[in-house]
Design a protein around this motif. Structure first.
Motif, PDB file in Angstrom:
ATOM      1  N   THR A 128      -7.343   6.667   3.246  1.00 19.11           N
ATOM      2  CA  THR A 128      -8.290   5.954   4.101  1.00 19.11           C
ATOM      3  C   THR A 128      -9.439   6.898   4.458  1.00 19.11           C
ATOM      4  O   THR A 128      -9.333   8.117   4.306  1.00 19.11           O
ATOM      5  CB  THR A 128      -7.609   5.433   5.368  1.00 19.11           C
ATOM      6  OG1 THR A 128      -6.962   6.533   6.032  1.00 19.11           O
ATOM      7  CG2 THR A 128      -6.560   4.372   5.018  1.00 19.11           C
ATOM      8  N   ARG A 159      -0.756  -3.969  -5.046  1.00 18.64           N
ATOM      9  CA  ARG A 159      -1.813  -3.914  -4.043  1.00 18.64           C
ATOM     10  C   ARG A 159      -1.867  -2.536  -3.383  1.00 18.64           C
ATOM     11  O   ARG A 159      -0.847  -1.992  -2.943  1.00 18.64           O
ATOM     12  CB  ARG A 159      -1.550  -4.994  -2.992  1.00 18.64           C
ATOM     13  CG  ARG A 159      -2.552  -5.074  -1.836  1.00 18.64           C
ATOM     14  CD  ARG A 159      -2.073  -6.151  -0.866  1.00 18.64           C
ATOM     15  NE  ARG A 159      -2.889  -6.235   0.335  1.00 18.64           N
ATOM     16  CZ  ARG A 159      -3.840  -7.155   0.553  1.00 18.64           C
ATOM     17  NH1 ARG A 159      -4.079  -8.068  -0.376  1.00 18.64           N
ATOM     18  NH2 ARG A 159      -4.538  -7.168   1.670  1.00 18.64           N
ATOM     19  N   HIS A 160      -3.061  -1.947  -3.350  1.00 15.23           N
ATOM     20  CA  HIS A 160      -3.317  -0.658  -2.689  1.00 15.23           C
ATOM     21  C   HIS A 160      -2.497   0.483  -3.275  1.00 15.23           C
ATOM     22  O   HIS A 160      -2.153   1.437  -2.565  1.00 15.23           O
ATOM     23  CB  HIS A 160      -3.068  -0.756  -1.187  1.00 15.23           C
ATOM     24  CG  HIS A 160      -3.933  -1.771  -0.499  1.00 15.23           C
ATOM     25  ND1 HIS A 160      -5.241  -2.020  -0.875  1.00 15.23           N
ATOM     26  CD2 HIS A 160      -3.676  -2.619   0.531  1.00 15.23           C
ATOM     27  CE1 HIS A 160      -5.746  -2.964  -0.101  1.00 15.23           C
ATOM     28  NE2 HIS A 160      -4.836  -3.351   0.751  1.00 15.23           N
ATOM     29  N   SER A 161      -2.180   0.402  -4.561  1.00 20.30           N
ATOM     30  CA  SER A 161      -1.397   1.469  -5.187  1.00 20.30           C
ATOM     31  C   SER A 161      -1.998   1.818  -6.539  1.00 20.30           C
ATOM     32  O   SER A 161      -3.092   1.376  -6.886  1.00 20.30           O
ATOM     33  CB  SER A 161       0.069   1.044  -5.329  1.00 20.30           C
ATOM     34  OG  SER A 161       0.204  -0.001  -6.267  1.00 20.30           O
ATOM     35  N   ASP A 172      -8.139   0.520   4.359  1.00 18.27           N
ATOM     36  CA  ASP A 172      -7.196   0.473   3.239  1.00 18.27           C
ATOM     37  C   ASP A 172      -7.443   1.658   2.320  1.00 18.27           C
ATOM     38  O   ASP A 172      -8.569   2.147   2.212  1.00 18.27           O
ATOM     39  CB  ASP A 172      -7.364  -0.833   2.459  1.00 18.27           C
ATOM     40  CG  ASP A 172      -7.051  -2.054   3.310  1.00 18.27           C
ATOM     41  OD1 ASP A 172      -5.964  -2.086   3.913  1.00 18.27           O
ATOM     42  OD2 ASP A 172      -7.894  -2.971   3.372  1.00 18.27           O
ATOM     43  N   PRO A 173      -6.406   2.150   1.637  1.00 13.83           N
ATOM     44  CA  PRO A 173      -6.578   3.341   0.802  1.00 13.83           C
ATOM     45  C   PRO A 173      -7.631   3.142  -0.276  1.00 13.83           C
ATOM     46  O   PRO A 173      -7.765   2.068  -0.853  1.00 13.83           O
ATOM     47  CB  PRO A 173      -5.194   3.569   0.209  1.00 13.83           C
ATOM     48  CG  PRO A 173      -4.459   2.284   0.402  1.00 13.83           C
ATOM     49  CD  PRO A 173      -5.016   1.643   1.614  1.00 13.83           C
ATOM     50  N   LYS A 197      -5.115   8.276  -3.364  1.00 12.28           N
ATOM     51  CA  LYS A 197      -5.967   7.415  -2.557  1.00 12.28           C
ATOM     52  C   LYS A 197      -5.713   7.687  -1.073  1.00 12.28           C
ATOM     53  O   LYS A 197      -4.628   8.108  -0.676  1.00 12.28           O
ATOM     54  CB  LYS A 197      -5.689   5.945  -2.885  1.00 12.28           C
ATOM     55  CG  LYS A 197      -5.945   5.601  -4.342  1.00 12.28           C
ATOM     56  CD  LYS A 197      -5.334   4.266  -4.745  1.00 12.28           C
ATOM     57  CE  LYS A 197      -6.080   3.102  -4.154  1.00 12.28           C
ATOM     58  NZ  LYS A 197      -5.611   1.809  -4.717  1.00 12.28           N
ATOM     59  N   GLN A 233     -15.792   0.512  -3.282  1.00 16.09           N
ATOM     60  CA  GLN A 233     -14.823  -0.362  -2.619  1.00 16.09           C
ATOM     61  C   GLN A 233     -15.436  -1.133  -1.451  1.00 16.09           C
ATOM     62  O   GLN A 233     -16.107  -0.552  -0.591  1.00 16.09           O
ATOM     63  CB  GLN A 233     -13.636   0.473  -2.130  1.00 16.09           C
ATOM     64  CG  GLN A 233     -12.463  -0.356  -1.618  1.00 16.09           C
ATOM     65  CD  GLN A 233     -11.194   0.455  -1.572  1.00 16.09           C
ATOM     66  OE1 GLN A 233     -10.768   1.023  -2.577  1.00 16.09           O
ATOM     67  NE2 GLN A 233     -10.559   0.530  -0.409  1.00 16.09           N
ATOM     68  N   ALA A 255       0.796  -1.234   0.000  1.00 15.44           N
ATOM     69  CA  ALA A 255       0.000   0.000   0.000  1.00 15.44           C
ATOM     70  C   ALA A 255       0.817   1.268   0.000  1.00 15.44           C
ATOM     71  O   ALA A 255       1.645   1.579   0.789  1.00 15.44           O
ATOM     72  CB  ALA A 255      -0.879   0.085   1.243  1.00 15.44           C
ATOM     73  N   PHE A 279      -9.115  -6.587   0.668  1.00 16.20           N
ATOM     74  CA  PHE A 279      -9.724  -5.697   1.652  1.00 16.20           C
ATOM     75  C   PHE A 279     -10.226  -6.467   2.864  1.00 16.20           C
ATOM     76  O   PHE A 279     -10.137  -7.691   2.928  1.00 16.20           O
ATOM     77  CB  PHE A 279     -10.850  -4.886   1.011  1.00 16.20           C
ATOM     78  CG  PHE A 279     -10.391  -4.035  -0.145  1.00 16.20           C
ATOM     79  CD1 PHE A 279      -9.452  -3.029   0.044  1.00 16.20           C
ATOM     80  CD2 PHE A 279     -10.868  -4.253  -1.428  1.00 16.20           C
ATOM     81  CE1 PHE A 279      -9.009  -2.252  -1.014  1.00 16.20           C
ATOM     82  CE2 PHE A 279     -10.438  -3.485  -2.494  1.00 16.20           C
ATOM     83  CZ  PHE A 279      -9.508  -2.485  -2.283  1.00 16.20           C
ATOM     84  N   THR A 315      -0.563   4.784   0.229  1.00 11.36           N
ATOM     85  CA  THR A 315      -1.686   5.637   0.581  1.00 11.36           C
ATOM     86  C   THR A 315      -1.517   6.982  -0.118  1.00 11.36           C
ATOM     87  O   THR A 315      -0.547   7.667   0.087  1.00 11.36           O
ATOM     88  CB  THR A 315      -1.749   5.839   2.089  1.00 11.36           C
ATOM     89  OG1 THR A 315      -1.863   4.568   2.713  1.00 11.36           O
ATOM     90  CG2 THR A 315      -2.937   6.707   2.458  1.00 11.36           C
ATOM     91  N   SER A 339      -8.185  -2.045  -5.531  1.00 14.88           N
ATOM     92  CA  SER A 339      -6.878  -2.214  -4.903  1.00 14.88           C
ATOM     93  C   SER A 339      -5.780  -1.710  -5.833  1.00 14.88           C
ATOM     94  O   SER A 339      -4.977  -0.849  -5.457  1.00 14.88           O
ATOM     95  CB  SER A 339      -6.640  -3.680  -4.534  1.00 14.88           C
ATOM     96  OG  SER A 339      -5.336  -3.856  -4.025  1.00 14.88           O
TER      97      SER A 339
END
Length: 508
Positions: free
Chosen positions: A208, A471-473, A264-265, A206, A346, A28, A327, A30, A373
């Motif tokens: 949270t 993931r998360h980017s 998660d972002p 992105k 999401q 991630a 997630f 963020t 994600s």
């Protein structure tokens, strides 16, 4: 996103089969700042930092994405949104909100912009001190009492109110804050978030989220992530049963407040606070993933229990194809909204009054990996969202006996004169076609052609590697090509150029 109806709206995918009758027998980094790498190229015309009238630096008022001109801002990287919202559907003003936005300055800022459209701003503070603000179109321009230093973390709080209006775009259609008979349906792709909260409204930043949502008695607000309190459920007459995580929606209170947390972002367009009379069900998938579903009982073709079970089943099966679920919960919301699309909000995709058949559920849940994600850096690369989700939809269709993926591919490929499919390069379709058939179907065909070229083992290894490493980017098409070449051990530039960037039907 999936859609119904063939019109000039680029949300078209294919006719949607309404209802869940088939389900009963058979579903991630963020807020990263983008760095141009290797094959990536910077957007021509991207904005550069400006100076205020007093000579201090200000953040750019756009990220320079030509597909969504004016969206996003520069000079800072949002870490977290805390939204406190009172929503009164049909009221004189439907929304009364406070947004606390925590961000990191990427430059020294005497002024910076937030995206916000059509709502009244009562007060703005930066780190607790009153800040000057002005409106300019869809921009909220904030001048803090003291400049924010580079690399400093700061919090801007905006108190605002009004009635959000849906976006009606001649190319992208109608989306955003959509009134229903008993509430609101919130689905904001690509850039409707700033119609209901101030934000850096572009997927390249992105963050949270925390939501605290207050609605009138008898209504339920369902958002992303997981609730920090019990969730009201029911249509105003029915009790929610013995689920320990939910309470009756009508509990003798004038208003009901529910808190939700997104750990998660998340891109801003994926945020939702859908409000209405819902039956709500919680639990875990057979594979152990927490799941929360909500269905408006007036959408009679969609039984809550069946929708809940099918969403759980499909989530678990997609884990086998794409790797660990990215997630902390899954699920979905079916509302009585009069729109012709579903959206991968999401953790909790939203489906309209058209309902949700199994392949649509598979499409939106596949987006949790591909689009949510792993998010696009720029909208030009939207095939990384929609082509991947379309391919998952086809694979689920094969699983339930609709038609095989190869049959789907062959049928589309045989339509050699289809200009919508072959004259639009899905890797750069242009704004007018960013939700067109080429992005969905030719994008899915690109993946099937890749599968045939590298073999099943390498193909699914590519998808799992992509989902794991990004993931998360945010990511780009050149980066996907690099992963595909590395995992397969093949040179694929010519292949992807033909399928994604050239006009005309690629040779097999």
């Amino acid at each position: 996103m999936t859609s119904a109806g063939r019109s000039h709206s680029p949300l078209f995918r294919r006719p949607v089969l309404c209802g869940l009758a088939a389900l009963a027998v058979a579903g991630a980094l963020t807020g990263c700042q983008v760095t141009v790498r290797d094959k990536d190229r910077a957007e021509p015309g991207a904005p550069t930092p400006a100076a205020t009238e007093t000579g201090g630096p200000s953040g750019p008022d756009s990220v320079g994405d030509r597909y969504v001109p004016g969206d996003g801002n520069g000079g800072y990287d949002v870490q977290h949104y805390k939204l406190k919202l009172a929503i009164t559907p049909g009221g004189a003003k439907e929304l009364d909100g406070t947004a606390e936005i925590t961000a990191s300055a990427t430059a020294r800022l005497s002024r910076f912009n937030l995206d916000l459209t059509g709502l009244d701003v009562a007060q703005v503070t930066v780190d607790g001190a009153a800040a000057q603000h002005q409106r300019q179109g869809s921009e909220l321009i904030v001048s803090p009492a003291k400049a924010v230093e580079k690399n400093a973390t700061f919090t801007v709080a905006v108190r605002y109110s009004g009635t959000p209006q849906p976006v009606v775009d001649p190319i992208l259609g109608r989306y955003g804050w959509i009134r229903t008979s008993d509430g609101v349906f919130v689905a904001c792709q690509p850039s409707g978030a700033h119609t209901w909260f101030p934000s850096n409204d572009h997927p390249s930043d992105k963050a949270t989220f925390d939501f605290e949502v207050t609605v009138p008695e008898g209504l339920t607000a369902v958002a992303n992530g997981e609730p920090a309190s019990k969730v009201p459920s029911g249509d105003g007459t029915d009790a929610p049963g013995d689920d320990p995580n939910i309470v009756p929606a009508a509990a003798g209170r004038r208003a009901v407040t529910t808190a939700w947390r997104v750990k998660d972002p998340m891109a801003t367009y994926l945020a939702t606070v859908t409000v209405g009379r819902f039956g709500v069900k919680t639990g875990k998938t057979p594979g152990g993933i927490p799941i929360i579903t909500a269905v408006d009982p007036t959408v009679s073709a969609v039984p809550l229990d069946v929708f809940h079970a099918k969403s759980a089943e499909i989530t678990d099966e997609l884990v086998k194809l794409f790797g660990p679920y990215p997630f902390t919960s899954t699920g979905g919301i079916v509302d009585n909204a009069a729109v012709n699309f579903a959206l991968e909000t999401q953790t909790r995709p939203v489906y309209s009054a058209l309902g949700a058949d199994q392949t649509i559920i598979a499409h939106e849940l596949a987006h949790q990996w591909f689009g949510d994600s792993v998010s696009v850096t720029r909208w030009q690369d939207i095939w990384l969202n929609e082509g991947f989700a379309t391919y998952a939809e086809w694979m689920w269709g094969e699983r339930i006996g609709v038609e095989t993926v190869q049959e789907k591919f062959d049928g589309l490929y045989a339509d050699s004169g289809n200009r919508e499919l072959w004259n639009v390069p899905s890797g750069n379709p242009g704004r007018a076609n960013m939700f067109g058939r080429s992005v969905y179907d030719r994008g899915g065909m690109t993946l099937h052609a890749l599968r045939k070229k590298v073999g099943d083992d390498k193909f699914f290894d590519i998808l799992k590697t992509w989902a794991r490493e990004k993931r998360h980017s945010n990511a780009t098409t050149p980066q996907f090509i690099q992963v595909a070449e590395r995992v397969s051990g093949q040179s694929l530039d010519t292949f992807f150029d033909a399928w994604l960037f050239q006009r005309g039907r690629p040779a097999l």
